[in-house]
Design a protein around this motif. Structure first.
Motif, PDB file in Angstrom:
ATOM      1  N   HIS A 167       0.838  -1.199   0.000  1.00 47.97           N
ATOM      2  CA  HIS A 167       0.000   0.000   0.000  1.00 47.97           C
ATOM      3  C   HIS A 167       0.879   1.258   0.000  1.00 47.97           C
ATOM      4  O   HIS A 167       1.877   1.316   0.731  1.00 47.97           O
ATOM      5  CB  HIS A 167      -0.906  -0.015   1.238  1.00 47.97           C
ATOM      6  CG  HIS A 167      -2.034   0.950   1.146  1.00 47.97           C
ATOM      7  ND1 HIS A 167      -1.879   2.288   1.428  1.00 47.97           N
ATOM      8  CD2 HIS A 167      -3.324   0.779   0.782  1.00 47.97           C
ATOM      9  CE1 HIS A 167      -3.035   2.893   1.250  1.00 47.97           C
ATOM     10  NE2 HIS A 167      -3.927   2.005   0.856  1.00 47.97           N
ATOM     11  N   PRO A 168       0.520   2.270  -0.796  1.00 44.51           N
ATOM     12  CA  PRO A 168       1.332   3.493  -0.822  1.00 44.51           C
ATOM     13  C   PRO A 168       1.528   4.139   0.549  1.00 44.51           C
ATOM     14  O   PRO A 168       2.588   4.728   0.805  1.00 44.51           O
ATOM     15  CB  PRO A 168       0.540   4.415  -1.758  1.00 44.51           C
ATOM     16  CG  PRO A 168      -0.133   3.466  -2.705  1.00 44.51           C
ATOM     17  CD  PRO A 168      -0.513   2.284  -1.855  1.00 44.51           C
ATOM     18  N   CYS A 204     -10.914   6.522  -1.298  1.00 37.71           N
ATOM     19  CA  CYS A 204      -9.758   6.102  -0.499  1.00 37.71           C
ATOM     20  C   CYS A 204      -9.357   7.262   0.406  1.00 37.71           C
ATOM     21  O   CYS A 204      -9.029   8.346  -0.085  1.00 37.71           O
ATOM     22  CB  CYS A 204      -8.601   5.720  -1.421  1.00 37.71           C
ATOM     23  SG  CYS A 204      -7.082   5.391  -0.506  1.00 37.71           S
ATOM     24  N   PHE A 206      -6.785   7.942   1.754  1.00 40.47           N
ATOM     25  CA  PHE A 206      -5.398   8.396   1.579  1.00 40.47           C
ATOM     26  C   PHE A 206      -5.210   9.217   0.294  1.00 40.47           C
ATOM     27  O   PHE A 206      -4.135   9.768   0.061  1.00 40.47           O
ATOM     28  CB  PHE A 206      -4.476   7.159   1.562  1.00 40.47           C
ATOM     29  CG  PHE A 206      -3.009   7.470   1.647  1.00 40.47           C
ATOM     30  CD1 PHE A 206      -2.488   8.267   2.663  1.00 40.47           C
ATOM     31  CD2 PHE A 206      -2.124   6.956   0.702  1.00 40.47           C
ATOM     32  CE1 PHE A 206      -1.136   8.561   2.731  1.00 40.47           C
ATOM     33  CE2 PHE A 206      -0.762   7.243   0.771  1.00 40.47           C
ATOM     34  CZ  PHE A 206      -0.270   8.055   1.790  1.00 40.47           C
ATOM     35  N   HIS A 207      -6.274   9.360  -0.520  1.00 41.78           N
ATOM     36  CA  HIS A 207      -6.048   9.902  -1.878  1.00 41.78           C
ATOM     37  C   HIS A 207      -5.471  11.333  -1.905  1.00 41.78           C
ATOM     38  O   HIS A 207      -4.664  11.636  -2.786  1.00 41.78           O
ATOM     39  CB  HIS A 207      -7.319   9.777  -2.753  1.00 41.78           C
ATOM     40  CG  HIS A 207      -8.330  10.859  -2.586  1.00 41.78           C
ATOM     41  ND1 HIS A 207      -9.519  10.684  -1.903  1.00 41.78           N
ATOM     42  CD2 HIS A 207      -8.345  12.148  -3.016  1.00 41.78           C
ATOM     43  CE1 HIS A 207     -10.215  11.798  -1.928  1.00 41.78           C
ATOM     44  NE2 HIS A 207      -9.532  12.709  -2.587  1.00 41.78           N
ATOM     45  N   CYS A 210      -1.712  10.725  -1.629  1.00 47.78           N
ATOM     46  CA  CYS A 210      -1.093   9.589  -2.330  1.00 47.78           C
ATOM     47  C   CYS A 210      -0.451  10.028  -3.644  1.00 47.78           C
ATOM     48  O   CYS A 210      -1.123  10.661  -4.483  1.00 47.78           O
ATOM     49  CB  CYS A 210      -2.148   8.517  -2.599  1.00 47.78           C
ATOM     50  SG  CYS A 210      -1.474   7.098  -3.482  1.00 47.78           S
ATOM     51  N   HIS A 212       0.131   8.243  -6.129  1.00 50.61           N
ATOM     52  CA  HIS A 212      -0.384   7.436  -7.240  1.00 50.61           C
ATOM     53  C   HIS A 212      -1.892   7.611  -7.434  1.00 50.61           C
ATOM     54  O   HIS A 212      -2.508   6.823  -8.155  1.00 50.61           O
ATOM     55  CB  HIS A 212      -0.102   5.944  -6.983  1.00 50.61           C
ATOM     56  CG  HIS A 212       1.310   5.663  -6.610  1.00 50.61           C
ATOM     57  ND1 HIS A 212       2.355   5.786  -7.497  1.00 50.61           N
ATOM     58  CD2 HIS A 212       1.861   5.291  -5.426  1.00 50.61           C
ATOM     59  CE1 HIS A 212       3.491   5.484  -6.866  1.00 50.61           C
ATOM     60  NE2 HIS A 212       3.216   5.194  -5.612  1.00 50.61           N
ATOM     61  N   ALA A 213      -2.491   8.595  -6.777  1.00 53.78           N
ATOM     62  CA  ALA A 213      -3.958   8.723  -6.805  1.00 53.78           C
ATOM     63  C   ALA A 213      -4.481   8.862  -8.233  1.00 53.78           C
ATOM     64  O   ALA A 213      -3.893   9.556  -9.070  1.00 53.78           O
ATOM     65  CB  ALA A 213      -4.392   9.901  -5.951  1.00 53.78           C
ATOM     66  N   MET A 214      -5.608   8.162  -8.482  1.00 61.38           N
ATOM     67  CA  MET A 214      -6.270   8.197  -9.798  1.00 61.38           C
ATOM     68  C   MET A 214      -7.683   8.732  -9.565  1.00 61.38           C
ATOM     69  O   MET A 214      -8.138   8.797  -8.422  1.00 61.38           O
ATOM     70  CB  MET A 214      -6.371   6.774 -10.368  1.00 61.38           C
ATOM     71  CG  MET A 214      -5.064   6.029 -10.422  1.00 61.38           C
ATOM     72  SD  MET A 214      -5.339   4.273 -10.760  1.00 61.38           S
ATOM     73  CE  MET A 214      -5.717   3.638  -9.131  1.00 61.38           C
ATOM     74  N   CYS A 217      -9.956   6.834  -7.232  1.00 57.94           N
ATOM     75  CA  CYS A 217      -9.576   6.838  -5.812  1.00 57.94           C
ATOM     76  C   CYS A 217     -10.405   7.851  -5.009  1.00 57.94           C
ATOM     77  O   CYS A 217     -10.578   7.701  -3.809  1.00 57.94           O
ATOM     78  CB  CYS A 217      -8.093   7.161  -5.655  1.00 57.94           C
ATOM     79  SG  CYS A 217      -7.014   6.010  -6.512  1.00 57.94           S
ATOM     80  N   PRO A 222     -11.438   1.492  -1.748  1.00 58.29           N
ATOM     81  CA  PRO A 222     -10.772   0.224  -2.089  1.00 58.29           C
ATOM     82  C   PRO A 222     -11.006  -0.813  -0.986  1.00 58.29           C
ATOM     83  O   PRO A 222     -10.989  -0.470   0.199  1.00 58.29           O
ATOM     84  CB  PRO A 222      -9.287   0.609  -2.172  1.00 58.29           C
ATOM     85  CG  PRO A 222      -9.157   1.851  -1.354  1.00 58.29           C
ATOM     86  CD  PRO A 222     -10.493   2.534  -1.343  1.00 58.29           C
ATOM     87  N   CYS A 235      -5.940  -1.199  -2.102  1.00 58.12           N
ATOM     88  CA  CYS A 235      -5.475  -0.159  -3.023  1.00 58.12           C
ATOM     89  C   CYS A 235      -5.932  -0.506  -4.436  1.00 58.12           C
ATOM     90  O   CYS A 235      -5.758  -1.648  -4.882  1.00 58.12           O
ATOM     91  CB  CYS A 235      -3.960  -0.045  -2.961  1.00 58.12           C
ATOM     92  SG  CYS A 235      -3.306   1.146  -4.157  1.00 58.12           S
ATOM     93  N   HIS A 236      -6.495   0.493  -5.155  1.00 54.97           N
ATOM     94  CA  HIS A 236      -6.962   0.254  -6.528  1.00 54.97           C
ATOM     95  C   HIS A 236      -5.825  -0.117  -7.478  1.00 54.97           C
ATOM     96  O   HIS A 236      -6.075  -0.703  -8.528  1.00 54.97           O
ATOM     97  CB  HIS A 236      -7.685   1.496  -7.050  1.00 54.97           C
ATOM     98  CG  HIS A 236      -8.977   1.778  -6.327  1.00 54.97           C
ATOM     99  ND1 HIS A 236      -9.899   0.797  -6.042  1.00 54.97           N
ATOM    100  CD2 HIS A 236      -9.486   2.939  -5.812  1.00 54.97           C
ATOM    101  CE1 HIS A 236     -10.927   1.325  -5.400  1.00 54.97           C
ATOM    102  NE2 HIS A 236     -10.696   2.625  -5.239  1.00 54.97           N
ATOM    103  N   LEU A 237      -4.596   0.238  -7.136  1.00 60.80           N
ATOM    104  CA  LEU A 237      -3.485  -0.105  -8.021  1.00 60.80           C
ATOM    105  C   LEU A 237      -3.391  -1.617  -8.226  1.00 60.80           C
ATOM    106  O   LEU A 237      -2.938  -2.089  -9.275  1.00 60.80           O
ATOM    107  CB  LEU A 237      -2.163   0.392  -7.435  1.00 60.80           C
ATOM    108  CG  LEU A 237      -1.898   1.904  -7.439  1.00 60.80           C
ATOM    109  CD1 LEU A 237      -0.619   2.215  -6.688  1.00 60.80           C
ATOM    110  CD2 LEU A 237      -1.813   2.419  -8.874  1.00 60.80           C
TER     111      LEU A 237
HETATM  112  S1  SF4 Z   1      -6.477   3.489  -3.754  1.00 61.17           S
HETATM  113 FE1  SF4 Z   1      -5.607   5.176  -4.953  1.00 61.17          FE
HETATM  114  S2  SF4 Z   1      -5.295   6.855  -3.490  1.00 61.17           S
HETATM  115 FE2  SF4 Z   1      -5.613   4.976  -2.302  1.00 61.17          FE
HETATM  116  S3  SF4 Z   1      -3.585   4.255  -1.911  1.00 61.17           S
HETATM  117 FE3  SF4 Z   1      -4.241   3.224  -3.772  1.00 61.17          FE
HETATM  118  S4  SF4 Z   1      -3.553   4.521  -5.476  1.00 61.17           S
HETATM  119 FE4  SF4 Z   1      -3.379   5.726  -3.591  1.00 61.17          FE
END
Ligand code: SF4
Length: 241
Positions: A167-168, A204, A206-207, A210, A212-214, A217, A222, A235-237
């Motif tokens: 997880h990021p 999320c 954490f977005h 984060c 890597h946020a999309m 998110c 997630p 995490c969606h990644l």
């Molecule tokens: S779900 Fe998205 S915002 Fe949350 S930790 Fe994963 S990449 Fe980052």
């Protein structure tokens, strides 16, 4: 489960608190603090009380001769030992340790952590150890659960979390630990402020912080999914892997 069984089960789980100053009754002597609950619950009679309390104090690394003193006559580390002796006196099988060494000096922290590990071996205890100190977590734990704003974001064995964080947020936490290998590394804090748990971010949590946020998110929570044996991450990644 009967009321008596529920009562016995509750005794099996005891708590060690963060603040060794606030968690002891200042008006009671040490022997009362340590032995009172065991006496009330019938684990020791009046005749054996002194010996019983002495055993608990010795187990926690305290001199039983100090039993007549009050909490204010002890240092922070000694007070935490009194708290440990009090918890052990009701013969628990599990200790919930809430930041149990965070309020202590670093040198005393090491002593108390060693005591926790010795007692785990000696009494076959299980710990639920809550900590923000990842060094402590790595030293003491078998299994780690990482939480962010009240949600579990990752869980795995301690080796897996520290060697293959997924997880990021976990990755960012580990990147903040100073190591001897990276003497010239620049310290990089996780960007942004911690949002209020009363009004956490959508999707999320954490977005906003984060790297890597999309777009999804921000809207989609997630869920925890298995990414390896006994390793879960939210995490969606991981859906894109
Ligand atoms: S779900 Fe998205 S915002 Fe949350 S930790 Fe994963 S990449 Fe980052």
């Amino acid at each position: 489960m009967s009321a008596a069984e529920a009562h016995a089960a509750r005794l099996k789980v005891q708590m060690i608190f963060q603040d060794p100053y606030a968690s002891l009754n200042p008006r009671l002597r040490v022997d009362e603090i340590v032995g009172e609950a065991a006496r009330i619950h019938g684990l020791v009679g009046n005749g054996d009380f002194d010996d019983y309390v002495s055993t608990q104090l010795e187990r926690a690394g305290l001199d039983p001769a100090l039993r007549q003193r009050y909490p204010h006559q002890f240092s922070g580390g000694q007070r935490q030992r009194i708290g440990i002796a009090r918890a052990l006196a009701v013969q628990p099988s599990m200790l919930v340790c809430d930041e149990a060494v965070a309020a202590l000096d670093v040198s005393i922290q090491a002593q108390i952590l060693n005591l926790f590990m010795d007692l785990r071996e000696e009494l076959n205890l299980t710990y639920l150890f809550i900590s923000h100190d990842l060094g402590v977590v790595e030293h003491l734990s078998d299994r780690v659960v990482i939480m962010y704003l009240g949600r579990v974001v990752e869980t795995a064995t301690v080796e897996e979390v520290f060697q293959r964080p997924n997880h990021p947020y976990t990755q960012a936490l580990l990147a903040e630990i100073p190591t001897l290998k990276s003497r010239h590394k620049t310290f990089t804090a996780i960007k942004g402020e911690i949002p209020s748990p009363l009004n956490p971010p959508s999707g999320c949590h954490f977005h906003p912080r984060c790297p890597h946020a999309m777009p999804r998110c921000k809207t989609e929570v997630p869920t925890l999914k298995g990414i390896a044996i006994n390793h879960l991450s939210a995490c969606h990644l991981n859906d894109m892997a």
